[in-house]
Design a protein around this motif. Structure first.
Motif, PDB file in Angstrom:
ATOM      1  N   LYS A 166      -0.203  -3.330   0.381  1.00 28.40           N
ATOM      2  CA  LYS A 166      -0.387  -3.403   1.839  1.00 28.40           C
ATOM      3  C   LYS A 166      -1.764  -3.987   2.131  1.00 28.40           C
ATOM      4  CE  LYS A 166       2.368   0.790   2.453  1.00 28.40           C
ATOM      5  NZ  LYS A 166       2.546   2.082   3.091  1.00 28.40           N
TER       6      LYS A 166
ATOM      7  N   GLU B 180       2.025   6.787   7.293  1.00 29.26           N
ATOM      8  CA  GLU B 180       0.951   6.320   8.167  1.00 29.26           C
ATOM      9  C   GLU B 180       1.094   6.909   9.556  1.00 29.26           C
ATOM     10  OE1 GLU B 180       0.961   2.103   8.773  1.00 29.26           O
ATOM     11  OE2 GLU B 180       2.963   2.105   9.613  1.00 29.26           O
TER      12      GLU B 180
ATOM     13  N   VAL C 194       3.133  -6.054   4.099  1.00 31.31           N
ATOM     14  CA  VAL C 194       3.623  -4.993   3.201  1.00 31.31           C
ATOM     15  C   VAL C 194       4.650  -5.606   2.251  1.00 31.31           C
ATOM     16  CG1 VAL C 194       4.902  -2.797   3.055  1.00 31.31           C
ATOM     17  CG2 VAL C 194       3.310  -3.177   4.943  1.00 31.31           C
TER      18      VAL C 194
ATOM     19  N   VAL D 248       3.753  -0.576  -3.847  1.00 31.73           N
ATOM     20  CA  VAL D 248       3.781  -1.245  -2.550  1.00 31.73           C
ATOM     21  C   VAL D 248       2.379  -1.762  -2.257  1.00 31.73           C
ATOM     22  CG1 VAL D 248       4.421  -1.003  -0.121  1.00 31.73           C
ATOM     23  CG2 VAL D 248       5.506   0.453  -1.829  1.00 31.73           C
TER      24      VAL D 248
ATOM     25  N   GLU E 265       4.499   8.922  10.541  1.00 34.23           N
ATOM     26  CA  GLU E 265       5.620   8.432   9.735  1.00 34.23           C
ATOM     27  C   GLU E 265       5.546   9.082   8.358  1.00 34.23           C
ATOM     28  OE1 GLU E 265       6.172   4.159   9.794  1.00 34.23           O
ATOM     29  OE2 GLU E 265       5.080   4.066  11.681  1.00 34.23           O
TER      30      GLU E 265
ATOM     31  N   ALA F  78       1.784   3.827  -4.925  1.00 38.52           N
ATOM     32  CA  ALA F  78       2.995   4.119  -5.699  1.00 38.52           C
ATOM     33  C   ALA F  78       4.215   4.004  -4.782  1.00 38.52           C
ATOM     34  CB  ALA F  78       2.916   5.526  -6.269  1.00 38.52           C
ATOM     35  N   PHE F  79       5.278   3.360  -5.259  1.00 45.02           N
ATOM     36  CA  PHE F  79       6.522   3.302  -4.487  1.00 45.02           C
ATOM     37  C   PHE F  79       7.124   4.708  -4.474  1.00 45.02           C
ATOM     38  CE2 PHE F  79      11.133   2.888  -4.186  1.00 45.02           C
ATOM     39  CZ  PHE F  79      11.257   2.085  -3.062  1.00 45.02           C
TER      40      PHE F  79
ATOM     41  N   GLY G 235       5.885  -4.174   9.292  1.00 49.63           N
ATOM     42  CA  GLY G 235       6.299  -4.606   7.956  1.00 49.63           C
ATOM     43  C   GLY G 235       5.595  -5.869   7.462  1.00 49.63           C
ATOM     44  N   ARG G 236       4.836  -6.554   8.344  1.00 44.72           N
ATOM     45  CA  ARG G 236       4.089  -7.725   7.884  1.00 44.72           C
ATOM     46  C   ARG G 236       2.866  -7.241   7.123  1.00 44.72           C
ATOM     47  NH1 ARG G 236       5.126 -10.912  13.397  1.00 44.72           N
ATOM     48  NH2 ARG G 236       6.183  -8.944  13.745  1.00 44.72           N
TER      49      ARG G 236
END
Ligand code: ADP
Length: 386
Positions: free
Chosen positions: A146, A269, A157, A144, A256, A182-183, A154-155
């Motif tokens: 970012k 995060e 990312v 992922v 989160e 890492a996903f 979500g912007r």
């Protein structure tokens, strides 16, 4: 303490500020707002309203001068100005020094590593030329990307396939400093609202579980308590509290987290403010996240975080097909369903996926609350007004 005489200044005049004003007014506390434009959810409710940029030092000073304490409802503010004020003795909650770390996803991740907060493996890159090395070292099929700064909802990312990017670097989406992570194939995504008062007492609400709109990566509905075992719920609360305790700052935070397929908890995060995943606390908890922040900034102890009833929260998101004046269909039918609470944010125009309001539903069990949430979601829709 005489609440009546207190004035809270908020940087930001969006829906989070609006809900904070609603709760503060209940306690007879006034709220001053700094926001870019009068066309915002807080304008009509603010005690004093300053029109100006959240990065304009002079405007922040103006807000400070008319307020006893300051807080913020969005991360993208001028932290240097807030640090200066804090150094001069102004109470700012949460601490702007913490905000400075949170504002930069790279610094936030490094802080987790340094303070033993469990999180997904990552590398920081400055520009495109450093991606291949980082992706190779991550050794995961997917990762992922970012952007370190200015992303939200979500912007900034993007989930990417390692081999695809290694084979064709022209597909790299960002050429700015990024976090490559890492996903995490996860069982669930949860969030826990944590509150810390100025006396250092830290409390955690029940975990909430999130459902996402895959395209825009926005939460569409969430429910609490999360559908996890009692042990997992306790473990998640423990991690959330430990994480916030590392920052040594009072405030209301959303932590989160991912629950991995192995049952591990990884912190994704922190949001250093009331959060979408805590809207349901207005009706579902003894103390809402907004009352909690009001109490904390005024130097009161944190209130009880118990959940009165299982709850779900549905974001009312602007329809993808249009922008402009809008009507919401079938709102009248909501009144026939028991335990449904509508919140509208006074946004003049609908935009695709814009947060226009939310609905909280309460029920006697998780199953019932999920069924009710689905029913409500299918009922309500946006339509343009010509
Ligand atoms: P934002 O600050 O924009 O909310 P996040 O870091 O929370 O960005 O990422 C948005 C969403 O992307 C997360 O809620 C999650 O669904 C997904 N995501 C982020 N990081 C990962 C990861 N390492 N593995 C799997 N999914 C992720």
């Amino acid at each position: 303490m005489n609440l009546l005489k207190q004035k809270i200044g908020i940087l930001g005049g969006g829906q989070l500020g609006r809900m904070l004003i609603e709760e503060a007014l209940r306690l007879n506390v006034n709220v001053n707002i700094l926001e870019n434009s009068k066309d915002c959810p807080c304008y009509h409710l603010a005690h004093e309203f300053i029109e100006g940029s959240l990065t304009d030092e002079a405007k922040i000073m103006e807000l400070s001068a008319m307020s006893d304490v300051l807080t913020f409802e969005i991360e993208h503010v001028n932290t240097e100005a807030l640090i200066k004020l804090e150094d001069e003795g102004k109470t700012i909650i949460p601490s702007p020094r913490m905000l400075q770390i949170i504002q930069d996803k790279g610094l936030q991740k490094q802080y987790y590593t340094e303070h033993h907060v469990p999180t997904a493996p990552y590398f920081l890159v400055n520009n495109k030329s450093e991606w291949n090395e980082a992706i190779t070292k991550l050794e995961t099929e997917k990762f992922v990307a970012k952007t370190r700064k200015d992303g939200y909802d979500g912007r900034g990312v993007t989930i990417l396939n390692s081999q695809v990017i290694l084979a064709d670097n022209s597909l790299i989406p960002y050429d700015v400093p990024c976090l490559l992570e890492a996903f995490v194939p996860c069982e669930k995504e949860i969030s826990i609202i944590v509150a810390q008062d100025i006396f250092g007492t830290t409390v955690a609400y029940e975990a909430v579980e999130m459902e996402f709109e895959p395209e825009a990566n926005l939460v569409t509905y969430l429910f609490s308590p999360a559908d996890i075992s009692k042990q997992m719920a306790e473990k998640a609360k423990f991690v959330a509290i430990q994480t916030i305790n590392q920052f040594k700052s009072p405030g209301v935070f959303a932590v989160e987290m991912f629950i991995t397929l192995n049952g591990d908890i990884l912190v994704n995060e922190i949001a250093p403010r009331p959060h979408n995943s805590g809207h349901h606390t207005i009706e579902a908890s003894y103390t809402s996240q907004y009352e909690q922040l009001t109490r904390i900034v005024l130097g009161l102890p944190v209130g009880c975080v118990g959940l009165i009833k299982p709850a779900a929260m549905i974001n009312l998101l602007g329809d993808k097909s249009f922008s402009g004046a809008y009507a919401i269909k079938n709102l009248d039918q909501l009144h026939h369903i028991e335990g449904v609470y509508l919140h509208l944010y006074d946004k003049k125009e609908s935009k695709p996926m814009r947060k226009m309001g939310h609905i909280t539903v309460l029920a006697n069990s998780t199953e019932e609350v999920k069924a009710k949430a689905t029913k409500v979601m299918n009922l309500v829709s946006f339509e343009p007004i010509k």
